[in-house]
Design a protein around this motif. Structure first.
Motif, mmCIF file in Angstrom:
data_model
loop_
_atom_site.group_PDB
_atom_site.id
_atom_site.type_symbol
_atom_site.label_atom_id
_atom_site.label_comp_id
_atom_site.label_asym_id
_atom_site.label_seq_id
_atom_site.Cartn_x
_atom_site.Cartn_y
_atom_site.Cartn_z
ATOM 1 N N ARG A 6 0.841 -1.204 0.000
ATOM 2 C CA ARG A 6 0.000 0.000 0.000
ATOM 3 C C ARG A 6 0.873 1.250 0.000
ATOM 4 N NH1 ARG A 6 -3.916 2.663 4.594
ATOM 5 N NH2 ARG A 6 -2.117 3.880 5.082
ATOM 6 N N VAL A 9 2.566 1.868 -3.423
ATOM 7 C CA VAL A 9 1.614 2.382 -4.423
ATOM 8 C C VAL A 9 1.369 3.863 -4.186
ATOM 9 C CG1 VAL A 9 -0.790 2.291 -5.210
ATOM 10 C CG2 VAL A 9 0.502 0.173 -4.874
ATOM 11 N N ARG A 10 1.117 4.211 -2.946
ATOM 12 C CA ARG A 10 0.844 5.607 -2.620
ATOM 13 C C ARG A 10 2.054 6.483 -2.903
ATOM 14 N NH1 ARG A 10 -3.450 5.975 2.266
ATOM 15 N NH2 ARG A 10 -4.930 4.533 1.350
ATOM 16 N N PHE A 13 2.393 7.226 -6.756
ATOM 17 C CA PHE A 13 1.521 8.269 -7.309
ATOM 18 C C PHE A 13 1.867 9.651 -6.751
ATOM 19 C CE2 PHE A 13 -1.181 4.550 -8.243
ATOM 20 C CZ PHE A 13 -1.338 4.761 -9.596
ATOM 21 N N ALA A 33 0.953 7.012 -15.483
ATOM 22 C CA ALA A 33 0.237 7.377 -14.254
ATOM 23 C C ALA A 33 -0.165 8.842 -14.286
ATOM 24 C CB ALA A 33 1.104 7.088 -13.031
ATOM 25 N N PHE A 67 -5.945 6.157 -4.756
ATOM 26 C CA PHE A 67 -4.785 5.341 -5.120
ATOM 27 C C PHE A 67 -5.229 4.042 -5.779
ATOM 28 C CE2 PHE A 67 -3.468 7.991 -1.505
ATOM 29 C CZ PHE A 67 -2.433 8.686 -2.112
ATOM 30 N N LEU A 68 -6.288 3.452 -5.270
ATOM 31 C CA LEU A 68 -6.847 2.267 -5.894
ATOM 32 C C LEU A 68 -7.420 2.617 -7.265
ATOM 33 C CD1 LEU A 68 -7.740 -0.683 -5.916
ATOM 34 C CD2 LEU A 68 -9.779 0.013 -4.626
ATOM 35 N N SER A 71 -4.626 3.144 -9.684
ATOM 36 C CA SER A 71 -3.984 1.850 -9.955
ATOM 37 C C SER A 71 -4.818 1.021 -10.920
ATOM 38 C CB SER A 71 -3.782 1.074 -8.648
ATOM 39 O OG SER A 71 -2.879 1.734 -7.809
ATOM 40 N N ALA A 75 -3.863 -0.625 -14.523
ATOM 41 C CA ALA A 75 -4.055 -2.055 -14.792
ATOM 42 C C ALA A 75 -4.914 -2.272 -16.034
ATOM 43 C CB ALA A 75 -4.681 -2.732 -13.572
#
Length: 142
Positions: A6, A9-10, A13, A33, A67-68, A71, A75
């Motif tokens: 987590r 990923v954060r 970004f 991104a 963030f999700l 992401s 994807a």
């Protein structure tokens, strides 16, 4: 398979947004991104916030986890580019013809989210057949 935490990923970004703000050179994945970050100006303040890495987002309170969300954009963009699962590229093109490409990806995101939830709930691998079926249903609704 790449499986970031987590925090990773954060940080990705947030760092990408900061690099953009500082006019620094971006890697190819950061450029992808950034394209999605720019499509979502509602996330810009969060990505500039020193508390962004620690913030919680409660689905029960109707909050989207940016963030999700970002992401999932990456994807799905990858899935379309390599046509995996097979047929997703054509389905994306059909959805895009009925709306715009960003909205089409959001439609795909809804289906992916449902399939991910089912996979996690049942402890089974992602069901690509269900994913494609859900996408076809979305196209037929338009």
């Amino acid at each position: 398979m790449f499986n970031p935490t987590r925090d990773q990923v954060r940080a990705f970004f947030i760092d990408t947004w900061q690099k953009h703000q500082n006019k620094s050179i971006l890697s190819p994945i950061e450029s992808s991104a950034l394209k999605w970050i720019l499509e979502h100006p509602e996330y810009h303040a969060l990505l500039s916030s020193p508390d962004a890495k620690e913030q919680d987002f409660s689905i029960n309170q109707g909050q989207t986890n940016p963030f999700l969300h970002l992401s999932m954009h990456l994807a799905i963009e990858e899935q379309i580019s390599i046509n995996s699962p097979p047929g997703i590229k054509s389905l994306f093109e059909q959805l895009s013809a009925k709306t715009d490409s960003h909205h089409a990806i959001h439609e795909i995101m809804e289906c992916l989210g449902q399939v991910l939830w089912e996979s996690q709930r049942s402890g089974t691998p992602l069901n690509n057949e269900l994913y494609i079926d859900l996408l076809k249903q979305r196209i037929n609704k338009h």
